[in-house]
Write a protein that holds these residues in place. Structure first.
Motif, short mmCIF file in Angstrom:
data_model
loop_
_atom_site.label_atom_id
_atom_site.label_comp_id
_atom_site.label_asym_id
_atom_site.label_seq_id
_atom_site.Cartn_x
_atom_site.Cartn_y
_atom_site.Cartn_z
N PHE A 83 0.84 -1.21 0.00
CA PHE A 83 0.00 0.00 0.00
C PHE A 83 0.88 1.26 0.00
N TYR A 84 1.84 1.33 0.91
CA TYR A 84 2.70 2.52 0.99
C TYR A 84 3.62 2.63 -0.23
N GLU A 85 4.08 1.51 -0.73
CA GLU A 85 4.92 1.52 -1.93
C GLU A 85 4.12 2.09 -3.11
N ASN A 86 2.86 1.67 -3.24
CA ASN A 86 2.01 2.18 -4.32
C ASN A 86 1.76 3.67 -4.17
N MET A 87 1.52 4.13 -2.95
CA MET A 87 1.32 5.57 -2.72
C MET A 87 2.57 6.36 -3.12
N CYS A 88 3.72 5.87 -2.71
CA CYS A 88 4.98 6.56 -3.03
C CYS A 88 5.23 6.56 -4.54
N MET A 89 5.00 5.45 -5.20
CA MET A 89 5.25 5.38 -6.63
C MET A 89 4.26 6.25 -7.41
N LYS A 90 3.06 6.43 -6.89
CA LYS A 90 2.11 7.34 -7.54
C LYS A 90 2.69 8.75 -7.53
N THR A 91 3.24 9.16 -6.40
CA THR A 91 3.84 10.49 -6.28
C THR A 91 5.07 10.62 -7.18
N VAL A 92 5.91 9.60 -7.21
CA VAL A 92 7.10 9.62 -8.08
C VAL A 92 6.67 9.77 -9.53
N ASN A 93 5.68 8.99 -9.95
CA ASN A 93 5.23 9.04 -11.33
C ASN A 93 4.57 10.38 -11.67
N GLN A 94 3.87 10.98 -10.72
CA GLN A 94 3.31 12.32 -10.95
C GLN A 94 4.44 13.34 -11.14
N SER A 95 5.48 13.23 -10.35
CA SER A 95 6.62 14.14 -10.47
C SER A 95 7.31 13.97 -11.82
N ILE A 96 7.48 12.74 -12.24
CA ILE A 96 8.09 12.46 -13.54
C ILE A 96 7.24 13.09 -14.64
N GLY A 97 5.94 12.92 -14.55
CA GLY A 97 5.03 13.47 -15.55
C GLY A 97 5.08 14.98 -15.62
N ARG A 98 5.33 15.63 -14.50
CA ARG A 98 5.40 17.10 -14.48
C ARG A 98 6.67 17.63 -15.15
N SER A 99 7.67 16.79 -15.25
CA SER A 99 8.94 17.25 -15.84
C SER A 99 8.86 17.35 -17.36
N ILE A 100 7.93 16.64 -17.95
CA ILE A 100 7.79 16.65 -19.41
C ILE A 100 6.33 16.97 -19.72
N ARG A 101 6.11 18.15 -20.29
CA ARG A 101 4.74 18.62 -20.52
C ARG A 101 4.22 18.34 -21.92
N HIS A 102 5.07 18.34 -22.94
CA HIS A 102 4.60 18.10 -24.31
C HIS A 102 5.67 17.34 -25.10
N ALA A 103 5.35 16.98 -26.33
CA ALA A 103 6.20 16.10 -27.13
C ALA A 103 7.61 16.64 -27.37
N LYS A 104 7.78 17.97 -27.37
CA LYS A 104 9.10 18.53 -27.64
C LYS A 104 9.90 18.80 -26.37
N ASP A 105 9.31 18.55 -25.23
CA ASP A 105 10.03 18.69 -23.96
C ASP A 105 10.98 17.51 -23.78
N TYR A 106 12.00 17.74 -23.01
CA TYR A 106 12.86 16.64 -22.60
C TYR A 106 13.37 16.96 -21.21
#
Length: 110
Positions: free
Chosen positions: A28-51
């Motif tokens: 349960f806690y691992e899933n909560m943490c990974m959800k946050t990690v994945n949200q952070s990763i997603g925020r770093s790249i906003r569109h197709a030309k971002d890197y």
């Protein structure tokens, strides 16, 4: 003797239950943490030309297949585990130098 067997059975059942609870809680806690990690990763790249270079500094990302499996598939294909941060510097330099017009941040220009 029957009393002893019942006590042993109850003890085994209790331990199995405790282990299952611990495993479920950890998951349960691992899933909560990974959800946050994945949200952070997603925020770093906003569109197709971002890197972005995403550096996950925690040994669990390279040592735990269950945690690595919870990263987005597009990350998994580009995942480069390093045992020391210094090992990641050539990879980061290479990543930034492969981007047209990009220059590595000054901290990587060694």
């Amino acid at each position: 003797e029957k009393d002893e067997q019942e006590k042993t059975t109850k003890l085994v059942e209790t331990r199995e239950s405790d282990l299952l609870s611990t495993k479920i809680g950890r998951e349960f806690y691992e899933n909560m943490c990974m959800k946050t990690v994945n949200q952070s990763i997603g925020r770093s790249i906003r569109h197709a030309k971002d890197y972005a270079a995403i550096v996950l500094v925690d040994q669990r990302y390279s040592s735990s297949s269950s945690i690595k499996a919870k990263l987005p598939p597009w990350i998994g294909r580009r995942f480069h585990p390093c045992s020391k941060f210094s090992e990641s510097l050539p990879l980061l330099r290479s990543f930034f130098s492969s981007k047209p017009g990009a220059r590595p941040p000054p901290s990587l220009a060694l």
